[in-house]
Design a protein around this motif. Structure first.
Motif, PDB file in Angstrom:
ATOM      1  N   GLU A 117       0.708  -1.152   0.288  1.00 54.03           N
ATOM      2  CA  GLU A 117      -0.014  -0.099  -0.007  1.00 54.03           C
ATOM      3  C   GLU A 117       0.874   1.307  -0.081  1.00 54.03           C
ATOM      4  O   GLU A 117       0.452   2.288  -0.352  1.00 54.03           O
ATOM      5  CB  GLU A 117      -0.944   0.099   1.465  1.00 54.03           C
ATOM      6  CG  GLU A 117      -2.049  -1.013   1.193  1.00 54.03           C
ATOM      7  CD  GLU A 117      -2.894  -1.011   0.232  1.00 54.03           C
ATOM      8  OE1 GLU A 117      -3.763  -0.185   0.009  1.00 54.03           O
ATOM      9  OE2 GLU A 117      -2.858  -1.882  -0.878  1.00 54.03           O
ATOM     10  N   LYS A 118       2.066   1.217   0.589  1.00 56.17           N
ATOM     11  CA  LYS A 118       3.013   2.364   0.462  1.00 56.17           C
ATOM     12  C   LYS A 118       4.381   2.028  -0.001  1.00 56.17           C
ATOM     13  O   LYS A 118       5.255   2.278   0.831  1.00 56.17           O
ATOM     14  CB  LYS A 118       2.939   2.803   1.745  1.00 56.17           C
ATOM     15  CG  LYS A 118       1.712   3.541   2.233  1.00 56.17           C
ATOM     16  CD  LYS A 118       1.647   4.343   3.645  1.00 56.17           C
ATOM     17  CE  LYS A 118       0.341   5.197   3.935  1.00 56.17           C
ATOM     18  NZ  LYS A 118       0.429   5.875   5.278  1.00 56.17           N
ATOM     19  N   GLU A 120       8.076   2.361  -2.257  1.00 53.43           N
ATOM     20  CA  GLU A 120       8.880   3.364  -2.612  1.00 53.43           C
ATOM     21  C   GLU A 120       9.875   3.038  -3.721  1.00 53.43           C
ATOM     22  O   GLU A 120      10.144   2.021  -3.347  1.00 53.43           O
ATOM     23  CB  GLU A 120       9.616   3.568  -1.184  1.00 53.43           C
ATOM     24  CG  GLU A 120       9.023   4.460  -0.175  1.00 53.43           C
ATOM     25  CD  GLU A 120       9.655   4.803   0.918  1.00 53.43           C
ATOM     26  OE1 GLU A 120      10.945   4.899   0.941  1.00 53.43           O
ATOM     27  OE2 GLU A 120       9.073   5.441   2.153  1.00 53.43           O
ATOM     28  N   LYS A 185       7.415   8.195  -3.731  1.00 51.95           N
ATOM     29  CA  LYS A 185       6.610   7.420  -2.691  1.00 51.95           C
ATOM     30  C   LYS A 185       5.108   7.238  -3.025  1.00 51.95           C
ATOM     31  O   LYS A 185       4.618   8.193  -3.641  1.00 51.95           O
ATOM     32  CB  LYS A 185       6.625   8.284  -1.515  1.00 51.95           C
ATOM     33  CG  LYS A 185       8.058   8.161  -0.667  1.00 51.95           C
ATOM     34  CD  LYS A 185       7.879   9.239   0.699  1.00 51.95           C
ATOM     35  CE  LYS A 185       9.131   8.961   1.193  1.00 51.95           C
ATOM     36  NZ  LYS A 185       9.306   9.931   2.493  1.00 51.95           N
ATOM     37  N   GLU A 187       0.990   5.819  -2.986  1.00 58.78           N
ATOM     38  CA  GLU A 187      -0.257   5.298  -2.219  1.00 58.78           C
ATOM     39  C   GLU A 187      -1.309   4.937  -2.839  1.00 58.78           C
ATOM     40  O   GLU A 187      -1.295   5.731  -4.037  1.00 58.78           O
ATOM     41  CB  GLU A 187      -0.340   6.153  -0.954  1.00 58.78           C
ATOM     42  CG  GLU A 187      -0.717   7.460  -1.371  1.00 58.78           C
ATOM     43  CD  GLU A 187      -0.899   8.502   0.118  1.00 58.78           C
ATOM     44  OE1 GLU A 187      -1.694   9.203  -0.089  1.00 58.78           O
ATOM     45  OE2 GLU A 187      -0.066   8.423   0.986  1.00 58.78           O
ATOM     46  N   TRP A 196      -2.388   4.616  -8.523  1.00 52.58           N
ATOM     47  CA  TRP A 196      -1.566   5.273  -7.630  1.00 52.58           C
ATOM     48  C   TRP A 196      -1.762   7.045  -7.366  1.00 52.58           C
ATOM     49  O   TRP A 196      -2.036   7.297  -8.098  1.00 52.58           O
ATOM     50  CB  TRP A 196      -0.256   4.732  -7.908  1.00 52.58           C
ATOM     51  CG  TRP A 196       0.340   3.477  -7.750  1.00 52.58           C
ATOM     52  CD1 TRP A 196       0.845   2.650  -8.854  1.00 52.58           C
ATOM     53  CD2 TRP A 196       0.374   2.670  -6.778  1.00 52.58           C
ATOM     54  NE1 TRP A 196       0.807   1.312  -8.413  1.00 52.58           N
ATOM     55  CE2 TRP A 196       0.775   1.255  -7.087  1.00 52.58           C
ATOM     56  CE3 TRP A 196       0.343   2.867  -5.462  1.00 52.58           C
ATOM     57  CZ2 TRP A 196       1.099   0.241  -6.046  1.00 52.58           C
ATOM     58  CZ3 TRP A 196       0.409   1.797  -4.397  1.00 52.58           C
ATOM     59  CH2 TRP A 196       0.903   0.581  -4.836  1.00 52.58           C
ATOM     60  N   SER A 199       2.547  10.214  -3.148  1.00 48.82           N
ATOM     61  CA  SER A 199       2.266  11.123  -1.722  1.00 48.82           C
ATOM     62  C   SER A 199       3.308  12.301  -1.666  1.00 48.82           C
ATOM     63  O   SER A 199       3.023  13.087  -0.897  1.00 48.82           O
ATOM     64  CB  SER A 199       2.486  10.182  -0.633  1.00 48.82           C
ATOM     65  OG  SER A 199       3.723   9.512  -0.389  1.00 48.82           O
TER      66      SER A 199
END
Length: 217
Positions: A117-118, A120, A185, A187, A196, A199
């Motif tokens: 979900e997050k 990088e 990054k 999310e 997507w 962030s």
């Protein structure tokens, strides 16, 4: 196992398959693929048609919006030093700049955080060596003023000559030898869970732009 038992087992497997498929989450593109789309659009003008599906409608006119923003920002820096009409010169510079960017600039991507979900992605960017371009421009401009001293007292003519020489110099630009690391990054997009959202979009774009367009400084 009798026929009834076999049919029951098949039904159970089908239910399990549906449940597992649902647990996989939305069908977003891989994080490094999302980064590829952005970088290809910035450097090569490619994959722009995939940005809207990946990041949403704000990216629907990426190529034209980017060109307009680039030229507008560039021209705004010139208005404080000249009143000359430099529309053609700035457009010529943009075309030469992007052609050289496509030819010389490069990048690599690596997922450094594979959180579903997050995630990088580290993007290593090798932009044009603008320090070398600036050096060449300074030398050419000095020679031009020496050959035509009137340029030193005519700001508008000097700026037109500067843009002409700048466009010539950018055509010789090479990429920097050492790339710059920039982190993207991601999310889930709150407007569409199949897409997507960056962030750190502002920070990422600023850092990538610096690496691409201010390399060598």
């Amino acid at each position: 196992m009798n026929k009834k038992g076999i049919m029951g087992l098949i039904s159970a497997l089908l239910v399990l398959l549906v449940v597992l498929t649902g647990c996989g989450g939305p069908n977003r593109v891989a994080p490094d693929q999302a980064a590829d789309y952005v970088m290809n659009a910035l450097i090569k003008g490619e994959d722009t048609d995939k940005l809207e599906d990946t990041f949403g409608s704000d990216y629907g006119n990426f190529e034209s919006d980017f060109k307009e923003s680039f030229i507008s920002s560039f021209k705004s820096q010139l208005t404080s030093t000249t009143t000359a009409d430099l529309d053609q010169e700035v457009n010529d510079f943009y075309d030469a700049f992007m052609a050289q960017m496509k030819k010389e600039a490069s990048y690599t991507t690596k997922v450094t955080n594979d959180d579903k979900e997050k995630p990088e992605v580290k993007v290593n960017v090798k932009g044009l060596d603008m320090a070398s371009v600036q050096k060449e421009l300074t030398e050419k401009l000095t020679n031009a003023v020496t050959a035509d001293p009137s340029l030193a007292t005519d700001q508008d003519a000097l700026m037109k000559k500067t843009m002409e020489l700048y466009t010539e110099a950018i055509k010789n630009a090479k990429a920097v030898e050492t790339g710059t690391d920039v982190t993207m990054k991601l999310e889930p997009n709150p407007s569409d869970d199949s897409q997507w959202k960056m962030s750190n979009e502002t920070e990422f774009m600023m850092n990538v732009a610096t690496a691409l367009y201010m390399g060598g400084y």
